[in-house]
Design an enzyme around this catalytic site. Sequence first.
Site, PDB file in Angstrom:
ATOM      1  N   THR A 132     -26.082 -50.458-118.002  1.00  0.00           N
ATOM      2  CA  THR A 132     -27.219 -49.695-118.508  1.00  0.00           C
ATOM      3  C   THR A 132     -26.835 -48.765-119.652  1.00  0.00           C
ATOM      4  O   THR A 132     -25.677 -48.328-119.742  1.00  0.00           O
ATOM      5  CB  THR A 132     -27.801 -48.862-117.340  1.00  0.00           C
ATOM      6  OG1 THR A 132     -28.754 -47.934-117.843  1.00  0.00           O
ATOM      7  CG2 THR A 132     -26.729 -48.056-116.617  1.00  0.00           C
ATOM      8  N   ASP A 133     -27.824 -48.405-120.468  1.00  0.00           N
ATOM      9  CA  ASP A 133     -27.570 -47.415-121.527  1.00  0.00           C
ATOM     10  C   ASP A 133     -27.388 -46.012-120.942  1.00  0.00           C
ATOM     11  O   ASP A 133     -26.942 -45.093-121.633  1.00  0.00           O
ATOM     12  CB  ASP A 133     -28.702 -47.429-122.568  1.00  0.00           C
ATOM     13  CG  ASP A 133     -30.095 -47.153-121.997  1.00  0.00           C
ATOM     14  OD1 ASP A 133     -30.214 -46.941-120.774  1.00  0.00           O
ATOM     15  OD2 ASP A 133     -31.064 -47.147-122.785  1.00  0.00           O
ATOM     16  N   GLU A 134     -27.778 -45.823-119.655  1.00  0.00           N
ATOM     17  CA  GLU A 134     -27.684 -44.481-119.056  1.00  0.00           C
ATOM     18  C   GLU A 134     -26.242 -43.991-118.963  1.00  0.00           C
ATOM     19  O   GLU A 134     -26.007 -42.792-118.803  1.00  0.00           O
ATOM     20  CB  GLU A 134     -28.332 -44.465-117.666  1.00  0.00           C
ATOM     21  CG  GLU A 134     -29.793 -44.818-117.722  1.00  0.00           C
ATOM     22  CD  GLU A 134     -30.613 -44.283-116.557  1.00  0.00           C
ATOM     23  OE1 GLU A 134     -30.096 -43.485-115.763  1.00  0.00           O
ATOM     24  OE2 GLU A 134     -31.781 -44.677-116.465  1.00  0.00           O
ATOM     25  N   TYR A 158     -26.600 -42.279-110.151  1.00  0.00           N
ATOM     26  CA  TYR A 158     -26.768 -43.701-110.519  1.00  0.00           C
ATOM     27  C   TYR A 158     -25.930 -44.037-111.744  1.00  0.00           C
ATOM     28  O   TYR A 158     -25.120 -44.975-111.732  1.00  0.00           O
ATOM     29  CB  TYR A 158     -28.251 -44.016-110.785  1.00  0.00           C
ATOM     30  CG  TYR A 158     -28.461 -45.304-111.559  1.00  0.00           C
ATOM     31  CD1 TYR A 158     -28.217 -46.545-110.978  1.00  0.00           C
ATOM     32  CD2 TYR A 158     -28.886 -45.279-112.897  1.00  0.00           C
ATOM     33  CE1 TYR A 158     -28.389 -47.731-111.702  1.00  0.00           C
ATOM     34  CE2 TYR A 158     -29.059 -46.463-113.619  1.00  0.00           C
ATOM     35  CZ  TYR A 158     -28.807 -47.683-113.015  1.00  0.00           C
ATOM     36  OH  TYR A 158     -28.969 -48.844-113.729  1.00  0.00           O
ATOM     37  N   LYS A 162     -22.670 -46.546-112.286  1.00  0.00           N
ATOM     38  CA  LYS A 162     -22.645 -47.679-113.229  1.00  0.00           C
ATOM     39  C   LYS A 162     -21.495 -47.506-114.228  1.00  0.00           C
ATOM     40  O   LYS A 162     -20.822 -48.468-114.585  1.00  0.00           O
ATOM     41  CB  LYS A 162     -23.981 -47.796-113.971  1.00  0.00           C
ATOM     42  CG  LYS A 162     -25.165 -48.214-113.130  1.00  0.00           C
ATOM     43  CD  LYS A 162     -25.038 -49.588-112.495  1.00  0.00           C
ATOM     44  CE  LYS A 162     -25.181 -50.724-113.467  1.00  0.00           C
ATOM     45  NZ  LYS A 162     -25.229 -52.045-112.765  1.00  0.00           N
TER      46      LYS A 162
HETATM   47  P1  NAD Z   1     -33.469 -53.976-108.591  1.00  0.00           P
HETATM   48  O1  NAD Z   1     -33.276 -52.724-107.821  1.00  0.00           O
HETATM   49  O2  NAD Z   1     -34.862 -54.440-108.869  1.00  0.00           O
HETATM   50  O3  NAD Z   1     -32.720 -55.181-107.870  1.00  0.00           O
HETATM   51  C1  NAD Z   1     -31.430 -55.077-107.349  1.00  0.00           C
HETATM   52  C2  NAD Z   1     -31.150 -56.302-106.493  1.00  0.00           C
HETATM   53  O4  NAD Z   1     -29.814 -56.175-105.973  1.00  0.00           O
HETATM   54  C3  NAD Z   1     -32.090 -56.444-105.270  1.00  0.00           C
HETATM   55  O5  NAD Z   1     -32.525 -57.778-105.135  1.00  0.00           O
HETATM   56  C4  NAD Z   1     -31.197 -56.033-104.103  1.00  0.00           C
HETATM   57  O6  NAD Z   1     -31.577 -56.659-102.875  1.00  0.00           O
HETATM   58  C5  NAD Z   1     -29.830 -56.482-104.579  1.00  0.00           C
HETATM   59  N1  NAD Z   1     -28.736 -55.748-103.937  1.00  0.00           N
HETATM   60  C6  NAD Z   1     -28.618 -54.409-103.779  1.00  0.00           C
HETATM   61  N2  NAD Z   1     -27.489 -54.116-103.124  1.00  0.00           N
HETATM   62  C7  NAD Z   1     -26.851 -55.287-102.888  1.00  0.00           C
HETATM   63  C8  NAD Z   1     -25.631 -55.642-102.262  1.00  0.00           C
HETATM   64  N3  NAD Z   1     -24.832 -54.700-101.737  1.00  0.00           N
HETATM   65  N4  NAD Z   1     -25.283 -56.945-102.194  1.00  0.00           N
HETATM   66  C9  NAD Z   1     -26.106 -57.910-102.724  1.00  0.00           C
HETATM   67  N5  NAD Z   1     -27.277 -57.625-103.306  1.00  0.00           N
HETATM   68  C10 NAD Z   1     -27.654 -56.342-103.385  1.00  0.00           C
HETATM   69  O7  NAD Z   1     -32.655 -53.774-109.942  1.00  0.00           O
HETATM   70  P2  NAD Z   1     -32.993 -54.265-111.418  1.00  0.00           P
HETATM   71  O8  NAD Z   1     -33.879 -53.274-112.059  1.00  0.00           O
HETATM   72  O9  NAD Z   1     -33.362 -55.683-111.386  1.00  0.00           O
HETATM   73  O10 NAD Z   1     -31.542 -54.088-112.087  1.00  0.00           O
HETATM   74  C11 NAD Z   1     -30.593 -55.154-112.061  1.00  0.00           C
HETATM   75  C12 NAD Z   1     -29.325 -54.687-112.739  1.00  0.00           C
HETATM   76  O11 NAD Z   1     -29.600 -54.319-114.084  1.00  0.00           O
HETATM   77  C13 NAD Z   1     -28.673 -53.464-112.096  1.00  0.00           C
HETATM   78  O12 NAD Z   1     -27.284 -53.634-112.140  1.00  0.00           O
HETATM   79  C14 NAD Z   1     -29.109 -52.311-112.982  1.00  0.00           C
HETATM   80  O13 NAD Z   1     -28.164 -51.265-112.959  1.00  0.00           O
HETATM   81  C15 NAD Z   1     -29.149 -52.984-114.333  1.00  0.00           C
HETATM   82  N6  NAD Z   1     -30.098 -52.385-115.288  1.00  0.00           N
HETATM   83  C16 NAD Z   1     -31.421 -52.290-114.979  1.00  0.00           C
HETATM   84  C17 NAD Z   1     -32.314 -51.778-115.918  1.00  0.00           C
HETATM   85  C18 NAD Z   1     -33.791 -51.659-115.658  1.00  0.00           C
HETATM   86  O14 NAD Z   1     -34.514 -51.134-116.514  1.00  0.00           O
HETATM   87  N7  NAD Z   1     -34.297 -52.105-114.532  1.00  0.00           N
HETATM   88  C19 NAD Z   1     -31.832 -51.353-117.171  1.00  0.00           C
HETATM   89  C20 NAD Z   1     -30.457 -51.422-117.414  1.00  0.00           C
HETATM   90  C21 NAD Z   1     -29.599 -51.983-116.480  1.00  0.00           C
HETATM   91  O1  DAU Z   2     -32.239 -46.984-119.211  1.00  0.00           O
HETATM   92  C1  DAU Z   2     -31.986 -48.004-118.285  1.00  0.00           C
HETATM   93  C2  DAU Z   2     -32.394 -47.559-116.896  1.00  0.00           C
HETATM   94  O2  DAU Z   2     -33.819 -47.559-116.870  1.00  0.00           O
HETATM   95  C3  DAU Z   2     -31.844 -48.442-115.788  1.00  0.00           C
HETATM   96  O3  DAU Z   2     -30.450 -48.380-115.786  1.00  0.00           O
HETATM   97  C4  DAU Z   2     -32.394 -48.026-114.420  1.00  0.00           C
HETATM   98  O4  DAU Z   2     -31.963 -48.928-113.424  1.00  0.00           O
HETATM   99  C5  DAU Z   2     -33.908 -48.039-114.485  1.00  0.00           C
HETATM  100  O5  DAU Z   2     -34.438 -47.555-113.265  1.00  0.00           O
HETATM  101  C6  DAU Z   2     -34.401 -47.168-115.648  1.00  0.00           C
HETATM  102  O6  DAU Z   2     -34.110 -45.769-115.398  1.00  0.00           O
HETATM  103  P1  DAU Z   2     -35.159 -44.611-115.727  1.00  0.00           P
HETATM  104  O7  DAU Z   2     -34.857 -43.434-114.895  1.00  0.00           O
HETATM  105  O8  DAU Z   2     -35.283 -44.396-117.195  1.00  0.00           O
HETATM  106  O9  DAU Z   2     -36.512 -45.356-115.243  1.00  0.00           O
HETATM  107  P2  DAU Z   2     -37.780 -44.828-114.430  1.00  0.00           P
HETATM  108  O10 DAU Z   2     -38.813 -45.914-114.466  1.00  0.00           O
HETATM  109  O11 DAU Z   2     -37.425 -44.243-113.116  1.00  0.00           O
HETATM  110  O12 DAU Z   2     -38.301 -43.631-115.352  1.00  0.00           O
HETATM  111  C7  DAU Z   2     -38.653 -43.840-116.711  1.00  0.00           C
HETATM  112  C8  DAU Z   2     -39.033 -42.488-117.299  1.00  0.00           C
HETATM  113  O13 DAU Z   2     -40.249 -42.039-116.670  1.00  0.00           O
HETATM  114  C9  DAU Z   2     -38.013 -41.392-117.005  1.00  0.00           C
HETATM  115  O14 DAU Z   2     -37.950 -40.508-118.117  1.00  0.00           O
HETATM  116  C10 DAU Z   2     -38.582 -40.655-115.802  1.00  0.00           C
HETATM  117  C11 DAU Z   2     -40.073 -40.802-115.990  1.00  0.00           C
HETATM  118  N1  DAU Z   2     -40.892 -40.869-114.758  1.00  0.00           N
HETATM  119  C12 DAU Z   2     -40.527 -41.769-113.792  1.00  0.00           C
HETATM  120  C13 DAU Z   2     -41.248 -41.896-112.631  1.00  0.00           C
HETATM  121  C14 DAU Z   2     -40.844 -42.865-111.543  1.00  0.00           C
HETATM  122  C15 DAU Z   2     -42.032 -40.095-114.628  1.00  0.00           C
HETATM  123  O15 DAU Z   2     -42.376 -39.293-115.517  1.00  0.00           O
HETATM  124  N2  DAU Z   2     -42.767 -40.216-113.479  1.00  0.00           N
HETATM  125  C16 DAU Z   2     -42.423 -41.074-112.462  1.00  0.00           C
HETATM  126  O16 DAU Z   2     -43.130 -41.122-111.425  1.00  0.00           O
END
Ligand code: NAD
Ligand code: DAU
Length: 350
Positions: A132-134, A158, A162
């Site tokens: 992630t960019d985080e 988190y 990562k």
């Molecule tokens: P998600 O939470 O929707 O899905 C995670 C999946 O991993 C689920 O299916 C869960 O059952 C599985 N999982 C969790 N723990 C596990 C374990 N111990 N063994 C096997 N499986 C397990 O997550 P996502 O949003 O699809 O993110 C996927 C990946 O991409 C993550 O590594 C996350 O850090 C990264 N990522 C996500 C975002 C985003 O915006 N969602 C952005 C940047 C990076």
């Molecule tokens: O940047 C990549 C990341 O993006 C991933 O690594 C994470 O897995 C993914 O969850 C996401 O993280 P964020 O914290 O940015 O996503 P989230 O959807 O939780 O929140 C997006 C923005 O909205 C953040 O600034 C917090 C804000 N927010 C979020 C929620 C859930 C609100 O204002 N209200 C809310 O209820």
Amino acid sequence: MEKILITGGSGFIGSNLVKYIHKNKPDWHIFNLDALTYAGNPRNHQALENDSRYRFIHGDITDSALLKKIFTEHEFDGVFHLAAESHVDRSISGPEVFLTTNVMGTFKLLEAGLNHTRNHPGKAFKFVHVSTDEVYGSLGFDEPAFTEETAYDPSSPYSASKASSDHFAKAYHRTYGLPVVVTNCSNNYGPYQFPEKLIPLIILNILDGKALPVYGKGENVRDWLYVEDHCEALVRAFEKGNPGETYNIGGGEEKNNLQVVHALCDLVDQKTGRKKSSRELIRFVKDRPGHDIRYAINSDKTEKSIGFKARFSFEKALSKTIDWYLDNMDWTRSVQTGEYQQWIQKQYSS
Ligand code: NAD
Ligand code: DAU
């Protein structure tokens, strides 16, 4: 036939990646290893249940014995590692599982990959570590976007987990020569996203007439990436990425949270014919502790070296995303009520 292991293939991005690969790579066989935590939903792949190119493995990435067994049995050509705990707010209220899965789980998977390459010297193999960019921390409004050279500075448990997993992935390349590619992407949105994340949460709250919680003043900026674009970039990183390298993947669509929520209100109102503006449901609530003010990705290296550039505009893809939730209310309701978890219990308790 390439044999590909996808971890976390029943989560949001993983489900989209399984579908993307199944459609676009007809000579790849997909193995989806997922523990089915609250975020994993095997129903996402019901249509593939009897497909000869898809196999679901219910299991945990921290289980070394299971990893050894499946690597020995299937001799994978590559790994897309997505399994993780992914929600920042959950990491604030309960950080431990983030260390267990994101750090320890990644370590166990790297070990399994390394043993596999040692047992099959000369066989092609690549490990795509999805991050992630985080990990780069918080950008000021006037600062240039994150590049692959930006120093790590994570803010939440988190992002710290990562960051740690990224360091292990890189270390396994530098120390042991494991062919690892690390990708760091921005905020994804699209079908199958669990409704704890901003975009699906707001869509569903609008439909239910519930309050729309905006943290702080809604000024925090994210760089939105449509999940299908992300899947394309991951496949390119697997096929063209150089081991040991990092590739940043962004959507090039910076928006602050209030802009996103306003866009969602207006589009959902338009699509559902709602007369009263949903913007009236917006509530400014207590800010997230350690809330990063801005993320933005510079994808120049990724574009030049692996030929990826996001194709979906925020406006169009946001509209597609809303349509998907409106057309799949049975999925949404089963996730909201927890009904899908009962189904998992029945299916996998023995
Ligand atoms: P998600 O939470 O929707 O899905 C995670 C999946 O991993 C689920 O299916 C869960 O059952 C599985 N999982 C969790 N723990 C596990 C374990 N111990 N063994 C096997 N499986 C397990 O997550 P996502 O949003 O699809 O993110 C996927 C990946 O991409 C993550 O590594 C996350 O850090 C990264 N990522 C996500 C975002 C985003 O915006 N969602 C952005 C940047 C990076
Ligand atoms: O940047 C990549 C990341 O993006 C991933 O690594 C994470 O897995 C993914 O969850 C996401 O993280 P964020 O914290 O940015 O996503 P989230 O959807 O939780 O929140 C997006 C923005 O909205 C953040 O600034 C917090 C804000 N927010 C979020 C929620 C859930 C609100 O204002 N209200 C809310 O209820």
